[in-house]
Write an enzyme that holds these catalytic residues in place. Structure first.
Site, PDB file in Angstrom:
ATOM      1  N   HIS A  44       0.976  -1.174  -0.094  1.00  0.00           N
ATOM      2  CA  HIS A  44      -0.221  -0.120   0.051  1.00  0.00           C
ATOM      3  C   HIS A  44       0.692   1.102  -0.053  1.00  0.00           C
ATOM      4  O   HIS A  44       1.964   1.231   0.317  1.00  0.00           O
ATOM      5  CB  HIS A  44      -0.903   0.003   1.283  1.00  0.00           C
ATOM      6  CG  HIS A  44      -0.324   0.252   2.353  1.00  0.00           C
ATOM      7  ND1 HIS A  44       0.270   1.243   2.997  1.00  0.00           N
ATOM      8  CD2 HIS A  44      -0.043  -0.963   3.530  1.00  0.00           C
ATOM      9  CE1 HIS A  44       0.645   0.931   4.191  1.00  0.00           C
ATOM     10  NE2 HIS A  44       0.708  -0.225   4.571  1.00  0.00           N
ATOM     11  N   SER A 112       1.823   3.955  -5.320  1.00  0.00           N
ATOM     12  CA  SER A 112       2.423   5.331  -4.712  1.00  0.00           C
ATOM     13  C   SER A 112       3.658   5.089  -4.022  1.00  0.00           C
ATOM     14  O   SER A 112       4.728   4.405  -4.313  1.00  0.00           O
ATOM     15  CB  SER A 112       1.280   5.953  -3.695  1.00  0.00           C
ATOM     16  OG  SER A 112       1.897   7.445  -3.483  1.00  0.00           O
TER      17      SER A 112
END
Length: 248
Positions: A44, A112
């Site tokens: 994540h 990201s």
């Protein structure tokens, strides 16, 4: 909120587990029961956690999914003095995969900040990685910052949560079409981020200067298949970063 999250995990056949690292810190992660399939590690981004992938996990059920809360996030330990840069996080994830018996043929997907960690992992353990999936990856900072973050500081930053209302703005900032999440649930997420704000700021300070461009050269040298995907309306990391990655 916990019932909603658990329902989504059950739907995707995910079970939450934990590993105590050699450092004594705890790394919490979710995985599915497809134990004989090829492993897919999903990483994540900043401010996220393992449940960022819960809604799509059932679409990736042909893999053995390993979806951790990175150190400093979610239910994992949150030591204030730890190194949160990409290589340090990659080393912890390698320890997790080794503990689960995976030392080769690993697929890695990162969003990201998780993209930068994916690059760092592949550069450090190139013989272990079978493929990479980079989603709006951080770490390629030569392209500069987006216009919406040009004046951001650690005191005033749309990625940091100071009050409940900030979480509503955050969802619209980081996603072009945010999925529906009840306002009451977002409020719970806001409280978690507010409680972690001091550490979030420290982590953000580390990662915005942590470039992985040179390490990406290793991925090219080892010819690791890499899929790069980007949202053209990304307000956090410039879509032009794709061109930098292609040149590597």
């Amino acid at each position: 909120t916990q019932k909603i999250i658990q329902y989504a995990r059950n739907k995707s056949d995910l079970t939450v587990k934990a590993l105590t690292l050699a450092s004594g810190d705890q790394l919490v992660y979710a995985d599915n029961a497809n134990l004989t399939a090829e492993p897919l590690l999903l990483i994540h981004g900043f401010g996220g956690n393992k449940d960022n992938f819960t809604r799509i996990a059932d679409e990736l059920g042909s893999y053995h999914l390993i979806i951790p809360d990175l150190l400093g996030f979610g239910e994992s330990s949150k030591p204030m003095t730890a190194d949160y840069r990409s290589e340090a996080q990659a080393t912890r994830l390698h320890e997790l995969l080794q503990a689960k018996g995976f030392d080769s043929g690993i697929h890695i997907g990162g969003n990201s900040m998780g993209g930068a960690i994916s690059v760092a992992y592949a550069a450090k353990y190139p013989n272990d990685v079978k493929s990479l999936w980079l989603v709006d990856s951080a770490g390629f900072w030569s392209v500069g910052v987006t216009k919406s973050l040009e004046n951001a500081t650690l005191e005033h930053n749309p990625l940091l949560i100071n009050k409940t209302e900030d979480i509503y703005n955050l969802y619209n900032f980081v996603m072009y079409k945010p999925p529906y999440i009840p306002k009451s649930v977002k409020a719970v997420f806001a409280q978690e981020r507010i409680a972690n704000k001091e550490l979030d700021a420290k982590i953000l300070e580390q990662i915005v200067t942590d470039t992985v461009e040179e390490r990406a050269q290793v991925i090219a040298e080892y010819d690791i298949p890499t899929l790069v995907t980007w949202g053209e309306k990304d307000q956090v990391i410039k879509p032009e970063t794709v061109n930098v990655i292609k040149e590597i």
